[in-house]
Each structure stands twice: as C-alpha cells, then as structure tokens.
Design a protein around this motif. Structure first.
Motif, mmCIF file in Angstrom:
data_model
loop_
_atom_site.group_PDB
_atom_site.id
_atom_site.type_symbol
_atom_site.label_atom_id
_atom_site.label_comp_id
_atom_site.label_asym_id
_atom_site.label_seq_id
_atom_site.Cartn_x
_atom_site.Cartn_y
_atom_site.Cartn_z
ATOM 1 N N GLY A 146 0.813 -1.211 0.000
ATOM 2 C CA GLY A 146 0.000 0.000 0.000
ATOM 3 C C GLY A 146 0.844 1.257 0.000
ATOM 4 O O GLY A 146 0.607 2.193 -0.778
ATOM 5 N N THR A 147 1.863 1.281 0.850
ATOM 6 C CA THR A 147 2.768 2.437 0.903
ATOM 7 C C THR A 147 3.515 2.590 -0.412
ATOM 8 O O THR A 147 3.636 3.697 -0.953
ATOM 9 C CB THR A 147 3.763 2.275 2.061
ATOM 10 O OG1 THR A 147 3.044 2.238 3.293
ATOM 11 C CG2 THR A 147 4.749 3.437 2.097
ATOM 12 N N LEU A 148 4.031 1.473 -0.923
ATOM 13 C CA LEU A 148 4.757 1.515 -2.192
ATOM 14 C C LEU A 148 3.865 2.029 -3.316
ATOM 15 O O LEU A 148 4.278 2.892 -4.110
ATOM 16 C CB LEU A 148 5.274 0.112 -2.530
ATOM 17 C CG LEU A 148 6.008 -0.048 -3.865
ATOM 18 C CD1 LEU A 148 7.286 0.783 -3.895
ATOM 19 C CD2 LEU A 148 6.321 -1.516 -4.130
ATOM 20 N N LEU A 245 -6.921 -1.379 -2.772
ATOM 21 C CA LEU A 245 -6.221 -2.213 -1.800
ATOM 22 C C LEU A 245 -7.185 -3.055 -0.970
ATOM 23 O O LEU A 245 -6.796 -4.092 -0.414
ATOM 24 C CB LEU A 245 -5.364 -1.336 -0.878
ATOM 25 C CG LEU A 245 -4.139 -0.702 -1.542
ATOM 26 C CD1 LEU A 245 -3.557 0.395 -0.654
ATOM 27 C CD2 LEU A 245 -3.076 -1.749 -1.848
ATOM 28 N N GLU A 246 -8.431 -2.647 -0.887
ATOM 29 C CA GLU A 246 -9.443 -3.434 -0.176
ATOM 30 C C GLU A 246 -9.837 -4.694 -0.931
ATOM 31 O O GLU A 246 -10.398 -5.622 -0.352
ATOM 32 C CB GLU A 246 -10.702 -2.590 0.072
ATOM 33 C CG GLU A 246 -10.516 -1.470 1.078
ATOM 34 C CD GLU A 246 -11.718 -0.529 1.113
ATOM 35 O OE1 GLU A 246 -12.717 -0.816 0.408
ATOM 36 O OE2 GLU A 246 -11.655 0.480 1.828
ATOM 37 N N PRO A 248 -9.348 -8.226 -2.476
ATOM 38 C CA PRO A 248 -8.446 -9.391 -2.407
ATOM 39 C C PRO A 248 -7.782 -9.695 -3.755
ATOM 40 O O PRO A 248 -6.686 -10.260 -3.787
ATOM 41 C CB PRO A 248 -9.383 -10.535 -1.980
ATOM 42 C CG PRO A 248 -10.501 -9.851 -1.237
ATOM 43 C CD PRO A 248 -10.697 -8.546 -1.956
ATOM 44 N N GLN A 249 -8.435 -9.295 -4.847
ATOM 45 C CA GLN A 249 -7.865 -9.521 -6.172
ATOM 46 C C GLN A 249 -6.509 -8.825 -6.323
ATOM 47 O O GLN A 249 -5.616 -9.319 -7.019
ATOM 48 C CB GLN A 249 -8.832 -9.035 -7.256
ATOM 49 C CG GLN A 249 -8.277 -9.038 -8.673
ATOM 50 C CD GLN A 249 -7.800 -10.400 -9.139
ATOM 51 O OE1 GLN A 249 -8.316 -11.423 -8.692
ATOM 52 N NE2 GLN A 249 -6.816 -10.431 -10.032
ATOM 53 N N THR A 250 -6.337 -7.683 -5.661
ATOM 54 C CA THR A 250 -5.057 -6.980 -5.730
ATOM 55 C C THR A 250 -3.944 -7.845 -5.145
ATOM 56 O O THR A 250 -2.857 -7.966 -5.729
ATOM 57 C CB THR A 250 -5.128 -5.634 -4.985
ATOM 58 O OG1 THR A 250 -6.108 -4.809 -5.627
ATOM 59 C CG2 THR A 250 -3.793 -4.919 -4.987
ATOM 60 N N ALA A 251 -4.205 -8.463 -4.003
ATOM 61 C CA ALA A 251 -3.224 -9.351 -3.389
ATOM 62 C C ALA A 251 -2.926 -10.541 -4.292
ATOM 63 O O ALA A 251 -1.769 -10.969 -4.421
ATOM 64 C CB ALA A 251 -3.714 -9.827 -2.028
ATOM 65 N N LYS A 252 -3.946 -11.085 -4.940
ATOM 66 C CA LYS A 252 -3.753 -12.223 -5.846
ATOM 67 C C LYS A 252 -2.893 -11.829 -7.045
ATOM 68 O O LYS A 252 -1.987 -12.556 -7.444
ATOM 69 C CB LYS A 252 -5.113 -12.749 -6.335
ATOM 70 C CG LYS A 252 -5.956 -13.400 -5.264
ATOM 71 C CD LYS A 252 -7.317 -13.826 -5.817
ATOM 72 C CE LYS A 252 -8.220 -14.388 -4.716
ATOM 73 N NZ LYS A 252 -9.567 -14.720 -5.231
ATOM 74 N N PHE A 253 -3.186 -10.659 -7.621
ATOM 75 C CA PHE A 253 -2.458 -10.201 -8.804
ATOM 76 C C PHE A 253 -0.980 -9.975 -8.486
ATOM 77 O O PHE A 253 -0.094 -10.417 -9.228
ATOM 78 C CB PHE A 253 -3.098 -8.917 -9.326
ATOM 79 C CG PHE A 253 -2.441 -8.373 -10.567
ATOM 80 C CD1 PHE A 253 -2.704 -8.917 -11.804
ATOM 81 C CD2 PHE A 253 -1.562 -7.299 -10.489
ATOM 82 C CE1 PHE A 253 -2.097 -8.422 -12.958
ATOM 83 C CE2 PHE A 253 -0.951 -6.791 -11.627
ATOM 84 C CZ PHE A 253 -1.224 -7.351 -12.861
ATOM 85 N N ILE A 254 -0.712 -9.297 -7.376
ATOM 86 C CA ILE A 254 0.675 -8.997 -7.010
ATOM 87 C C ILE A 254 1.424 -10.272 -6.627
ATOM 88 O O ILE A 254 2.583 -10.468 -7.012
ATOM 89 C CB ILE A 254 0.736 -7.976 -5.857
ATOM 90 C CG1 ILE A 254 0.099 -6.646 -6.293
ATOM 91 C CG2 ILE A 254 2.180 -7.746 -5.413
ATOM 92 C CD1 ILE A 254 0.740 -6.004 -7.496
ATOM 93 N N TYR A 284 -0.618 -6.492 3.275
ATOM 94 C CA TYR A 284 0.333 -6.348 2.171
ATOM 95 C C TYR A 284 1.780 -6.189 2.631
ATOM 96 O O TYR A 284 2.549 -5.420 2.063
ATOM 97 C CB TYR A 284 -0.051 -5.174 1.278
ATOM 98 C CG TYR A 284 -1.357 -5.341 0.539
ATOM 99 C CD1 TYR A 284 -1.399 -6.014 -0.684
ATOM 100 C CD2 TYR A 284 -2.549 -4.830 1.046
ATOM 101 C CE1 TYR A 284 -2.596 -6.171 -1.374
ATOM 102 C CE2 TYR A 284 -3.746 -4.983 0.364
ATOM 103 C CZ TYR A 284 -3.764 -5.659 -0.847
ATOM 104 O OH TYR A 284 -4.952 -5.816 -1.526
ATOM 105 N N ASP A 285 2.167 -6.941 3.646
ATOM 106 C CA ASP A 285 3.549 -6.905 4.148
ATOM 107 C C ASP A 285 4.453 -7.650 3.164
ATOM 108 O O ASP A 285 4.447 -8.880 3.093
ATOM 109 C CB ASP A 285 3.604 -7.568 5.524
ATOM 110 C CG ASP A 285 4.967 -7.432 6.194
ATOM 111 O OD1 ASP A 285 5.985 -7.394 5.480
ATOM 112 O OD2 ASP A 285 5.007 -7.369 7.433
#
Length: 489
Positions: A146-148, A245-246, A248-254, A284-285
């Motif tokens: 998220g910060t990045l 960022l809310e 879950p697809q974002t976490a999956k993609f990254i 997102y650590d």
C-alpha cells in the motif's frame, strides 16, 4: 535426489539477489537456507542512501529552467544542451545502480527494487524524476504494498509518463487510472470501463512540479460524486487507491507476479492462492511474503531450480559478482544492456519487460554466450541491437503483445567500442586453493551452473588451458559461463 545446502543457497542468491559473490563461495555449503535468508534480510534492512548523479551545472541550469523569468533567456541551443546533460545523467544513474547490484551486501533490497522497477514501468529523460522514483523502489520495496503503491502513484516520473498532468475536471485523461488497475494492482478483467472513467475523475488535479514534488491542483479536481468498484462518494486519488487495496484480487495479482518472477515462470495456482490470502491478511507486508517464499521447502524443490532464464541485467551482474573486475570502459555495460534488450530505467513500454523466453532469440543468445569471453579478452562490441518498442506503449488493442503498426527498418550492425575489463583473477582462484586438481572441474561446474548437466565437463574439456592450475581455473570458469546452461538460474 537430495539437494545440497550449496545448491539451495546458490538458488536463493540467484532469486533473492543477483547470484553468489566470490566471497560467499566457501560459506554456501555451511548454512541452512533459512539462516542464509535471515542474513540477506538483515543486510537489506537499512534505509538506502539516495543516489544523486546530477552535477551542479545541470542542477543550476535545470533550476533556471523552472523559473519563468529566467526561462525566457533560454534559446533552443541551451535547451538542447540541458536535454543532452539529462540523458547523460540518466546513463550515469543506470551504471551507478548496476554497480550497486554487483557490490552491495543488501542483495535482497536491490533485487526487490529491480522487480518493482519492472512492475511499475516508467521511463523519461528527466534525471531528477528518475532518481526520485528509483529511491522509492529501493526504500519501500520491502515495506508494505500500500505504501509503495501510493509513493509510486504520487511520483513525478509515473504521473508524467502516464499523462496525468493532463487529467482535469471536464477533460479527464484515463491513461494513469487505467494502468494503475490493469498493470499495477487488479489485472485486466477485474474492473469495468466505467471504473476507469470514474477513477480518472478521482485522479484529476494530481501532478508534480519541476523538482519532482507531488502537487495537487485543487482547481483541476472533479469534486462531484463518483462510483468506483461498487462504492459511491466524493472520491479523490487516495480514496481510489484505498478501495483498490481493499480488493483481495489486488493481493492475488501482485502475489502471482512475484511468484512468476522469483519462483517459477509456470504459476502454481494453489500455492499462489494461499500466499495471496496471507499477503492480504498481513496488510500487504512485502517482507513477510518474501520470507514465506524464500524459507519454504517448496521453493527449493528441484522443479524450481535452474528453470528461469536470466534477464540481461541478472546475467551481467551475476558474472561480475562471481569474477571481480573493473571496467575501464563503463559504458560497455550500458551498451550491453541495450544490445540484449534490457536497459535499467528504460523499460520498452508501460507493461515492462515480458521476461522468460522473450529474452532469447538467435542474436541475443549468441551475444550472451560471448560476454564472458569479451570480459576476459577485452573484445569489441560489434553487434546488431534489439529494436526499441515504443509503439502504442508496446501494447496491442487487447493489451498483450507489442507489435509495430508498420514495418520498421532493419537495425544496422553497430560497433560500440572495446570491453576493457581488468579481472581480479587472484581473488577468484584463491577460493579453489584447497581443491584437488582432479576435483576442480566438477566443483567449478557446481558453483557456476544451476542446471544439473554432468556431461558439460566433457563438452568443454577440449577448450581448457592446461598450462597451469591458474590457467585451468580461468579457462574452465569462462567456458562454463559461455554455455547455454549458464543462462538459467
């Protein structure tokens, strides 16, 4: 087959860094990979120093260019001179970062920065914008995504590359909003065209000044309500990023992007889903995710070792880490990047480098196999460079391949000058001092190649220099690095 700690740690160093250095050769068999990773993490924990290669003359001229009154006195010749100085400074930044990859103990930090600089692909000729964005990658590459994401999204380099300075109320420019979702966070197919339009409205007014500082021009911002990914409100750019960022697809993609870069080109969807859940739940650590990957047993499975084609930068840096050298002609390294198709800070398009098999074609493979000999023999670069891809930002209408709109002229062979490397062979040869002569070739093979091919020794035996022990080690190392198998890590 039981995999040795040495091979596991070499695998770790190639994936979490740019390959083992000559100083590490004697340590590779001693430690479990989990301990080796902890050492890598500790070495990369300090905040990096800001890299500044812009000289005082360029800074002074550039500052004058930002002053409206002084800018009036700039004729076309002076503007061209500033542009020339900027381009030279960007090349210097490229080489500075490349040397940092070779010499630093913070291998994990630089490898993560290298990954993110391909993921958040951006290019321009402004040295100040480049320096700022590179610092973002190096400073936040192991923080939280998220910060990045917020830091990159507010960077002058990205805002200008994707035309958001043109994004204004009543005249929205959708480039930035679209790429933030398609390439940086959610992936194609996980948002609608309406989401793109509404996000673009939220990002109106986001721009940067000449110094590269983020600027929000409130008069250009659309303050009306927007509906984005199912939510409605008077959203601004930060709100849009938070909503993304809310998902879950974002976490999956990254996670999938990280897996295919650091683990295997062929994604394991079950593993990726589990990693993505943990990544999402950790807020997102990035460090926690990379530790989970690099300390897992499956990362060291035989199917994941020696299966990736080294990128041009990984190849060039890896050779220099194993064989310490000083180049009298530093720009040979810059030209090699260009010839092989990967210039640091200059991605082919907004989608970055495709990687994998795209690194290899008939001309680049021959060049790759020549490089170790060129370093050793001070050979000349006399080759045909790969074509630059800047058509439709490298994208077809479906966002996949990079096909020119019209046939391009065939590139001409160029002479780039001599590769003048002074190799510190003594430091390298001393690492083999305690190895019996009849075991030397096998040990060198194990430390140079990640691919298990015992027949390699027979292949190169006719090309070895048998005149002395030192000559044998030199020739064996150069021959091993000149094999197709060395292209894999």
């Amino acid at each position: 087959m039981e995999i040795s700690n040495q091979l596991k740690n070499q695998h770790l160093m190639w994936r979490a860094g740019f390959g083992p250095s000559v100083e590490q050769l004697s340590d590779l068999p001693k430690y479990a990979p989990e301990k080796y990773f902890k050492a890598l993490l500790k070495a990369s924990s300090q905040e990096p120093q800001y890299i500044n290669v812009a000289d005082e003359n360029l800074v002074s001229l550039y500052d004058q260019l930002q002053d409206a009154n002084k800018r009036k006195n700039f004729d076309e010749m002076k503007r061209r001179e500033i542009n020339r100085m900027q381009q030279a400074a960007v090349r210097s930044l490229n080489l500075y970062w490349l040397k940092e990859m070779v010499t630093t103990s913070a291998q994990l930090r630089e490898k993560m920065a290298f990954f993110w600089h391909g993921h958040f692909a951006s290019r321009n000729n402004n040295i100040f914008y480049n320096q700022l964005l590179l610092h973002v990658f190096r400073k936040y590459g192991l923080s939280d995504f998220g910060t990045l994401l917020r830091e990159v999204s507010r960077s002058a380099s990205m805002l200008y590359f994707l035309n958001n300075q043109q994004n204004r109320k009543g005249r929205p420019n959708e480039n930035f909003a679209r790429e933030v979702m398609e390439l940086f966070t959610l992936g194609r197919g996980n948002y609608t065209e309406t989401d793109v339009k509404e996000a673009a409205r939220a990002f109106t007014g986001w721009t940067a000044n000449g110094k590269g500082e983020f600027v929000f021009r409130e008069n250009n911002h659309d303050k009306d309500a927007k509906t984005f990914l199912g939510k409605t409100g008077n959203f601004n750019g930060d709100d849009v990023l938070n909503i993304i960022l809310e998902q879950p697809q974002t976490a999956k993609f990254i996670t999938k992007k990280l897996y295919t870069f650091f683990v295997n080109d062929q994604p394991d969807e079950t593993l990726i889903a589990r990693l993505a859940d943990d990544f999402y739940n950790s807020k997102y650590d990035i460090t926690a995710l990379m530790e989970q990957i690099f300390t897992s047993k499956w990362f060291y499975d035989e199917k994941n070792i020696g299966t990736r084609i080294k990128s041009p930068v990984e190849l060039l840096v890896g050779i220099q880490r194993m064989i310490p050298m000083k180049l009298d002609n530093d720009y040979a390294l810059f030209n090699m990047q260009k010839i092989l198709g990967q210039q640091l800070l200059y991605p082919p398009n907004v989608a970055g480098w495709a990687g994998g098999r795209s690194w290899i074609d008939s001309s680049t493979l021959m060049m790759r196999l020549r490089i170790p000999q060129m370093f050793n023999d001070k050979d000349e670069l006399n080759v045909t460079p790969k074509q630059d891809d800047d058509v439709m930002m490298g994208r077809k209408s479906d966002g996949t391949a990079n096909v020119p709109m019209k046939p391009a002229a065939a590139p001409q062979k160029k002479v780039y000058g001599a590769v003048e490397a002074s190799i510190n062979w003594e430091q390298y040869i001393n690492r083999y001092a305690k190895i019996e002569r009849d075991q030397l070739l096998g040990i060198i093979r194990q430390q140079i190649l990640q691919v298990s091919t015992p027949q390699v020794e027979q292949t190169i035996s006719k090309s070895l220099d048998l005149s002395s022990r030192a000559a044998f080690i030199k020739s064996a190392t150069v021959q091993m690095m000149s094999l197709p198998e060395y292209q894999m890590c």
